[in-house]
Write an enzyme that holds these catalytic residues in place. Structure first.
Site, PDB file in Angstrom:
ATOM      1  N   ASP A 159       0.813  -1.214   0.000  1.00  0.00           N
ATOM      2  CA  ASP A 159       0.000   0.000   0.000  1.00  0.00           C
ATOM      3  C   ASP A 159       0.855   1.276   0.000  1.00  0.00           C
ATOM      4  O   ASP A 159       0.722   2.137   0.870  1.00  0.00           O
ATOM      5  CB  ASP A 159      -0.960   0.022   1.190  1.00  0.00           C
ATOM      6  CG  ASP A 159      -1.781  -1.244   1.309  1.00  0.00           C
ATOM      7  OD1 ASP A 159      -2.033  -1.878   0.275  1.00  0.00           O
ATOM      8  OD2 ASP A 159      -2.167  -1.593   2.441  1.00  0.00           O
ATOM      9  N   GLU A 183     -11.077  -1.110  -4.674  1.00  0.00           N
ATOM     10  CA  GLU A 183     -10.481  -0.449  -3.515  1.00  0.00           C
ATOM     11  C   GLU A 183      -9.273   0.381  -3.945  1.00  0.00           C
ATOM     12  O   GLU A 183      -8.954   0.484  -5.131  1.00  0.00           O
ATOM     13  CB  GLU A 183     -10.070  -1.476  -2.451  1.00  0.00           C
ATOM     14  CG  GLU A 183      -8.965  -2.417  -2.884  1.00  0.00           C
ATOM     15  CD  GLU A 183      -8.577  -3.420  -1.805  1.00  0.00           C
ATOM     16  OE1 GLU A 183      -9.331  -3.581  -0.829  1.00  0.00           O
ATOM     17  OE2 GLU A 183      -7.503  -4.053  -1.952  1.00  0.00           O
TER      18      GLU A 183
END
Length: 363
Positions: free
Chosen positions: A58, A233
């Site tokens: 991430d 997402e």
């Protein structure tokens, strides 16, 4: 391993060839005037780098005044890196800037932090909960220091829309035509049975408050968005130099090799809050390449080269199959260009170990 072997093999052949050439020059010099010897040029390691950069998942980058501020998922706290050269990210000294209070509603599962600079202050948006998956929400920190690695980070609490106050992760901010918008991934089923994840957007009143009704911009529709289960997402908006917004998001469950990037394009003159003003690509724009040791590439961020001439994408991936959403994910980056229609062309994930040119202007 295959790519590394090919590179080493080519390098060995080049060195052998270079040695033969120098020997020939020396032999000629013995029977007459000494021949000039060309200098041996070392491999261009000073101007190249190889992926992966470091372990992690991430990744998020924000540039300001020649410094790249970098964050990634930690799990229990928020750690900030600062560097002037993204290829040297692993050498940057990490600083823990925030650790939630034990037992608090944001104390566990600290995911996907992102940093921004608005109106003279720094803000970090992150995901956290109390340990139960269904408790995950998005939160905001504020720092008035000029340098985000110093000063105090103040907890501004949750950021949410009253019309979509449920499981929420991966918050980010999108600035367009004088307004700010907050985007995030939400899972509306409060029973936690239907795990489908969608992407929502809401206009911002200030850096930690949303106004109006949230709009669901995209949900899993295509088969490539439903591997494992349906997931949209990790939204990231890329605004081009001619003010065209492209929403890049991650699709499919991150535990599969088929985690990939999808894209929405805002129509000319479109309203970011209107779903029908976004055009969704029917195919992924960045996906796995087993031959390049790239499995499940996704959850990206964008940055410019130090001289501002190049566009780069940074993302995480696994180096082998079936490694899932675990600690084996690693951080990679590569340059990208644009197609004739103005949309980004990310190409394919480059091979691990392959020497590629550093961002232009990097020292």
């Amino acid at each position: 391993m295959i790519n590394n072997f090919k590179y080493l093999k080519r390098r060995s052949l080049n060195l052998i060839f270079g040695s033969l050439v120098i020997s020939a020059f020396l032999s000629c010099g013995k029977s007459g005037s000494p021949a000039p010897i060309e200098p041996v040029i070392p491999p261009p390691t000073a101007s190249t780098f190889a992926n992966p950069l470091m372990n992690g998942a991430d990744p998020a980058v924000f540039q300001k005044d020649g410094v790249y501020y970098y964050l990634q998922t930690n799990g229990s706290s928020i750690v900030l890196y600062a560097t002037t050269a993204m290829t040297k990210l692993a050498a940057a000294v990490p600083k823990t800037v925030y650790t939630p209070t034990a037992g608090a509603q944001n104390a566990r599962n600290v995911w996907a932090p992102e940093i921004f600079y608005f109106d003279g202050k720094w803000y970090i948006y992150y995901t956290a909960g109390n340990g139960a998956d269904i408790s995950q929400r998005t939160w905001v920190l504020e720092n008035s220091s000029a340098d985000p690695t110093t000063g105090s980070w103040v907890d501004k609490g949750r950021i949410f829309s009253t019309s979509a106050d449920f499981w929420a992760i991966d918050g980010t901010v999108f600035e367009f035509n004088g307004s700010r918008y907050f985007l995030w991934c939400g899972r509306p089923d409060l029973t936690n049975v239907n795990l489908t994840q969608n992407i929502y957007i809401s206009k911002m009143t200030n850096p930690y408050t949303l106004e109006g009704t949230a709009t669901k911009l995209t949900e899993p529709e295509f088969n490539w968005e439903k591997n494992g289960f349906g997931v949209n997402e990790g939204p990231e908006v890329l605004v081009t130099s001619d003010n065209k917004p492209f929403l890049i998001y991650s699709a499919s469950y991150c535990g599969t090799d088929d985690y990939a990037l999808g894209m929405l394009s805002l129509k000319a003159g479109g309203n970011p809050l209107v779903k029908t003003d976004w055009i969704k690509s029917a195919q992924p724009v960045f996906s796995k390449q087993p031959q390049n040791n790239a499995f499940g590439p996704g959850h990206n961020s964008f940055f410019k080269s130090p001289d501002g001439k190049e566009n780069w994408i940074i993302y995480h991936a696994n180096s082998a199959t079936n490694q899932g959403c675990a600690d084996k994910r690693n951080i990679r980056m590569q340059k990208f260009t644009f197609k004739a229609d103005g949309s980004p062309d990310f190409g394919e994930p480059v091979a691990t170990g392959l020497q590629i040119n550093k961002p232009s202007g990097e020292q």
